[in-house]
Scaffold this motif. Structure first.
Motif, short mmCIF file in Angstrom:
data_model
loop_
_atom_site.label_atom_id
_atom_site.label_comp_id
_atom_site.label_asym_id
_atom_site.label_seq_id
_atom_site.Cartn_x
_atom_site.Cartn_y
_atom_site.Cartn_z
N GLY A 70 0.81 -1.21 0.00
CA GLY A 70 0.00 0.00 0.00
C GLY A 70 0.84 1.26 0.00
N ASP A 71 1.93 1.28 0.77
CA ASP A 71 2.80 2.45 0.79
C ASP A 71 3.41 2.69 -0.59
N TYR A 72 3.75 1.63 -1.29
CA TYR A 72 4.33 1.76 -2.63
C TYR A 72 3.30 2.38 -3.58
N GLN A 73 2.05 2.00 -3.45
CA GLN A 73 1.02 2.51 -4.36
C GLN A 73 0.93 4.02 -4.31
N HIS A 74 0.87 4.59 -3.11
CA HIS A 74 0.70 6.04 -3.00
C HIS A 74 2.01 6.79 -3.27
N ALA A 75 3.13 6.22 -2.90
CA ALA A 75 4.42 6.90 -3.12
C ALA A 75 4.79 6.94 -4.59
N ASN A 76 4.30 6.00 -5.38
CA ASN A 76 4.70 5.90 -6.79
C ASN A 76 3.50 6.05 -7.73
N LEU A 77 2.48 6.79 -7.27
CA LEU A 77 1.23 6.83 -8.02
C LEU A 77 1.40 7.45 -9.40
N ASP A 78 2.07 8.60 -9.49
CA ASP A 78 2.24 9.24 -10.80
C ASP A 78 3.12 8.41 -11.73
N ALA A 79 4.17 7.80 -11.19
CA ALA A 79 5.03 6.93 -12.02
C ALA A 79 4.25 5.72 -12.51
N TRP A 80 3.38 5.19 -11.66
CA TRP A 80 2.57 4.03 -12.06
C TRP A 80 1.59 4.42 -13.16
N ARG A 81 1.02 5.62 -13.06
CA ARG A 81 0.12 6.09 -14.11
C ARG A 81 0.85 6.16 -15.45
N LYS A 82 2.07 6.69 -15.45
CA LYS A 82 2.83 6.78 -16.69
C LYS A 82 3.13 5.40 -17.26
N MET A 83 3.43 4.45 -16.38
CA MET A 83 3.74 3.09 -16.84
C MET A 83 2.52 2.47 -17.52
N TYR A 84 1.32 2.90 -17.11
CA TYR A 84 0.09 2.38 -17.72
C TYR A 84 -0.45 3.33 -18.80
N GLY A 85 0.37 4.32 -19.21
CA GLY A 85 0.00 5.16 -20.34
C GLY A 85 -0.84 6.36 -20.01
N ARG A 86 -0.78 6.84 -18.78
CA ARG A 86 -1.60 7.99 -18.38
C ARG A 86 -0.71 9.02 -17.70
N ASN A 87 -1.00 10.31 -17.97
CA ASN A 87 -0.27 11.40 -17.33
C ASN A 87 -1.16 12.06 -16.28
N GLY A 88 -0.86 11.82 -15.03
CA GLY A 88 -1.56 12.49 -13.95
C GLY A 88 -2.98 12.00 -13.73
N GLN A 89 -3.64 12.65 -12.80
CA GLN A 89 -5.01 12.31 -12.43
C GLN A 89 -5.98 12.69 -13.54
N THR A 90 -6.97 11.87 -13.77
CA THR A 90 -7.93 12.14 -14.84
C THR A 90 -8.94 13.21 -14.43
N ALA A 91 -9.62 13.75 -15.42
CA ALA A 91 -10.68 14.73 -15.18
C ALA A 91 -11.88 14.05 -14.52
N PRO A 92 -12.77 14.83 -13.91
CA PRO A 92 -13.95 14.23 -13.29
C PRO A 92 -14.86 13.58 -14.33
N ASP A 93 -15.52 12.53 -13.91
CA ASP A 93 -16.55 11.90 -14.72
C ASP A 93 -17.80 12.79 -14.68
N PRO A 94 -18.25 13.32 -15.81
CA PRO A 94 -19.40 14.22 -15.76
C PRO A 94 -20.66 13.56 -15.21
N TYR A 95 -20.76 12.22 -15.38
CA TYR A 95 -21.96 11.53 -14.89
C TYR A 95 -21.95 11.36 -13.38
N SER A 96 -20.78 11.55 -12.76
CA SER A 96 -20.72 11.48 -11.29
C SER A 96 -20.99 12.83 -10.65
N LEU A 97 -20.83 13.90 -11.41
CA LEU A 97 -20.89 15.25 -10.85
C LEU A 97 -22.32 15.64 -10.52
N TYR A 98 -22.52 16.09 -9.29
CA TYR A 98 -23.79 16.72 -8.97
C TYR A 98 -23.54 17.92 -8.08
N SER A 99 -24.43 18.89 -8.22
CA SER A 99 -24.39 20.10 -7.40
C SER A 99 -25.83 20.41 -7.04
#
Length: 865
Positions: free
Chosen positions: A501-530
């Protein structure tokens, strides 16, 4: 004298009206000789004093109520409010994640929790999360089974009002400090907890001032473990009448929770007729946990062998060989939340018979979560499984080392995050006129409340990332893997490899790059409510009284009128694209309430209460967004799965009636019985139904209003200290209660029991207090209940499956020693019997899982001045 003193204290705390105080004074005079005789040989302190105060509150209330009162400033028998409530008649709690959490009244979850009579509104819920309140802050906890017109609307099952201390509750300077360390056997941790409170009051030339500050810190590690079966299915193709699970598995959760809480209060009385006050409460929680999940597929290929339970078509043991599917998944959420509430108000006694009060409160909350899930595939070649062992499943992999990184490859990455915010403004004003005890209508009161609530929520989009080609070998990444937490029970494979678990959070951005993603994704519009909700409420209430022959009768009648305007904003999917949705609704509810109380004798009281209540859905259920599957439920079926909220939900309406008989044979002795009946309309359940969306047919899961429902039952309560026994035996006391419930929901002609309702529940609390020693042993029981109806839609001949929970038993104990008037020590044990939680699919021999929790031993040192 003692009874009069209790009444005076309650009146000062705002529990009793002036009419109730005068009526109780009259009865106190008649009871004086008996009461003095009963208490003359016993010093009423600690446990006895708390029991006596709680009994006095129940006796003098207009509503059907049970209370728990602090034995002394900051001294409750448990460490948080949810734990305390497990001892109250008609209340059941569930424990998980290291503490009591879910609370239901009379088998139903439709309750409202208040803090000092005020709503604590968060971004998704309408109630205070009870585990967030340490008991060191508390004066008392009131559980209302019925509601008066002056109370904040909400709570078809009941209302829990958590009351914190104020400086005028004490005679002068008061201070307390609690230190505690607790050990948990499965997580094998020793955790510190500390809380303190300082209060004082001063008389000056311009009036009397009071100030109170309380602080609390709790650290808690915990470990829960589960072993499970998937639902029974048609696993044997040659004989479809044979049923068994497709998967077996283990799940272990380890967590750490840091909770900071603080409360403060100021009171000012420039004269005896006027009081101005301000008070507030804040909490911050950091909660990190790992759920280490393992799925072992049973193979079910041509070489699979199996045995059946004798005389059944239900599979007992399974052995399979080949290229078997096995998944290790570490789900590692980190939650960070804050809640704050502040209030300012005033109480003015305009004349001896006219009182007015007003209050403004503001609440804010913020919650955010990072929730990565990292998976690995294991590659065993043989599995030996048994579907029913001690309430769970047992399986092993002969010939495969499940702790060797060489036997694993990297799997999917699920990149979750979520955030929510909420705020509310709440103003109320009340007026009460005392018309005199000689009249039929003895008191009139009325008031207005305006509340505005806002909530917003969002979570990630495109969270699932399949393993791309060319990922490194598991063993080539330093610090990547850890052994899972060991299973305390004997269920075969006791450990496996997980991504740390500690590895997951400490290396989160590097793990995203390894899986082809840069950074945190945008919000899902279908989840958004106000969402925004405005409430305007008015009430009027009268207190009346008369004599029915020799029997004095008093009661209340009131009506609360509530107008609610809801503005829901979100997104829905149309032709595969997000389209903004706005839904505005407005409705008005009229909520009458009647109470009657007859004093049959000096010690015997009869009650009748009837009223109407509403419970509005939590805000997240209104979300118009929906998630639609892209794969058919079975090839060629033309049916897809989907899930979503429901902006058209109606509030649940409850019409409730209670009849009670209460015998108060001693200041700390009572025997009570209550018969109750609740009738519901528009009860809310999450269920499946077929819907056509964009020309496709979906099996949609969403919250829906069902037609109606009925709940009825009886509650029995007994409390007594056996002061009449000789010597040390006179220190014993007993609190016991029993609740029987039966009920059903009618959903378009289909009649089912209420989810979560046990037919039988009881608590037995053996108490002891003599000299410097006090102790208690508490036993709690609730019978089996249905957790979820139609849990999984399985093809015939298995058919729909209900998830049923076995009876739950809990034993806790504590022992305290008062070293001197200022210092005391307590040893307590939670989960003394090492309880387990068992649930099953329709029949007990088809278990879903068995869950085991920590046994907690705590040692506390308490100082007060």
């Amino acid at each position: 004298m003692q009874l009069k003193l209790s009444v005076a204290v309650l009146a000062g705390a705002g529990i009793l009206s002036s009419a109730s105080v005068r009526a109780q004074d009259a009865q106190a005079a008649a009871d004086k000789a008996q009461a003095d005789a009963q208490i003359s040989s016993v010093v009423v302190t600690g446990v006895r004093r708390a029991a006596q105060s709680a009994q006095t509150i129940k006796r003098n209330s207009d509503e059907v109520i049970d209370s728990i009162v602090a034995e002394d400033a900051g001294k409750f028998p448990d460490k948080n409010v949810a734990e305390v409530l497990g001892r109250v008649t008609g209340v059941q709690v569930l424990r998980a994640g290291g503490e009591a959490s879910t609370v239901i009244i009379r088998g139903l979850p439709g309750l409202t929790t208040l803090l000092n009579g005020r709503e604590v509104y968060t971004s998704s819920g309408r109630s205070l999360y009870l585990s967030d309140i340490p008991t060191t802050m508390l004066q008392r906890v009131d559980v209302y089974k019925t509601q008066g017109a002056e109370m904040v609307e909400g709570g078809t099952a009941g209302v829990i009002d958590v009351r914190t201390s104020r400086p005028f509750d004490f005679k002068g300077f008061s201070a307390s400090l609690n230190g505690r360390v607790e050990n948990r056997d499965k997580s094998n941790k020793n955790d510190p907890q500390v809380a303190g409170m300082v209060s004082n009051r001063w008389k000056t030339d311009i009036g009397e001032f009071g100030a109170l500050v309380g602080l609390s810190y709790q650290k808690g590690h915990y470990q829960d473990e589960v072993t499970w079966n998937s639902p029974p299915d048609n696993t044997v193709t040659s004989d479809p009448t044979i049923t068994g699970p497709r998967d077996l598995g283990h799940s272990g959760t380890t967590g750490k929770r840091d909770r900071w809480s603080g409360n403060w209060a100021f009171q000012y009385k420039p004269s005896n007729n006027l009081e101005v006050y301000a008070e507030g409460w804040s909490t911050r929680i950091e909660h990190d946990r790992e759920t280490q999940f393992f799925i072992g597929n049973l193979g079910w290929n041509a070489g699979t062998t199996y045995t059946l339970f004798p005389g059944t078509k239900q599979i007992d043991t399974v052995t399979s060989t080949g290229d078997l599917y096995a998944l290790s998944s570490n789900q590692a959420p980190q939650d960070d939340s804050e809640s704050h509430q502040g209030a300012i108000g005033a109480k003015w006694k305009v004349t001896p018979d006219l009182r007015v009060s007003t209050e403004f409160a503001r609440t804010t909350s913020h919650w955010q979560q990072s929730f990565p899930i990292m998976e690995m595939f294991a590659h065993p070649t043989k599995i030996v499984g048994q579907t029913y062992v001690d309430g769970g499943a047992r399986f092993d992999y002969p010939g495969t080392n499940m702790l060797d990184p060489a036997n694993y490859t990297l799997g999917a990455f699920i990149d979750n995050w979520a955030e929510s915010r909420g705020q509310s403004n709440d103003w109320r004003a009340d007026v009460t006129w005392n018309n005199g005890e000689e009249h039929f209508f003895r008191e009139f009161s009325g008031g207005v409340r305006l509340a505005q609530r806002k909530a917003a929520y969002q979570h990630e989009s495109a969270n699932f990332l399949a393993a791309p080609a060319g990922l490194p070998a598991v063993g080539s990444l330093p610090g990547l893997t850890c052994p899972s937490m060991p299973m305390a029970g004997s269920y075969g494979m006791s450990q496996w490899l997980v991504i740390c678990g500690d590895y997951q959070h400490a290396n989160l951005d590097a793990w995203r790059k390894m899986y082809g993603r840069n950074g945190q994704t945008a919000p899902d519009p279908y989840s958004l409510y106000s969402n925004k909700e405005d409430t305007t409420a008015f009430y009027g209430k009268t207190r009346f009284g008369f004599d029915a022959g020799p029997i004095p009768v008093e009661g209340t009648f009131g009506v609360r009128v509530v107008k609610t305007e809801l503005d829901v904003n979100g997104f829905s999917q149309v032709n595969g694209l997000p389209v903004a949705v706005n839904r505005k609704t407005s409705d008005t509810d009229v909520l009458p309430n009647l109470t009657m109380k007859a004093t049959l004798t000096d010690t015997l009281i009869a009650r009748f209460n009837a009223g109407k209540a509403i419970q509005r859905p939590e805000f997240n259920l209104f979300n118009p967004g929906q998630s639609l599957g892209t794969t058919e439920t079975s090839p060629g079926s033309g049916l897809y799965d989907g899930a979503g909220g429901n902006p058209d939900l109606k509030p649940v309406t409850g019409k409730n009636a209670d009849v009670a008989l209460e015998w108060y044979f001693a200041p700390t002795g009572s025997l009570t019985a209550t018969v109750f009946k609740h009738k519901f309309q528009d009860y809310i359940l999450t269920s499946l139904a077929r819907e056509t969306i964009d020309g496709k047919e979906y099996r949609m899961s969403r919250p829906r209003n069902v037609n109606d429902g009925t709940l009825e039952g009886v509650e029995l309560g007994y409390r007594q200290f056996y002061d009449f026994l000789p010597g040390w035996l006179g220190g014993f006391g007993l609190e016991a209660n029993y609740t029987y419930m039966k009920g059903h929901l009618n959903d378009q002609g289909k009649v089912t029991p209420f989810p979560g309702m046990s037919k039988n529940a009881y608590n037995i609390n053996v108490l002891y207090e003599r000299g410097p020693w006090s102790g208690r042993v508490a036993y709690n029981y609730r019978s089996k209940f249905v957790d979820t109806f139609n849990y999984r839609a399985i093809l015939p001949p298995v058919g729909p499956i209900d998830l049923i929970v076995d009876p739950i038993e809990t034993i806790d104990a504590s022992l305290s020693y008062k070293i001197n008037d200022h210092l005391g020590i307590t040893l307590d044990v939670e989960n003394l019997g090492d309880r387990t939680y068992n649930d099953y699919h329709n029949v007990p021999s088809n278990p879903r899982d068995i869950r085991r929790y920590d046994r907690v031993i705590g040692l506390s040192l308490r100082w007060k001045l």
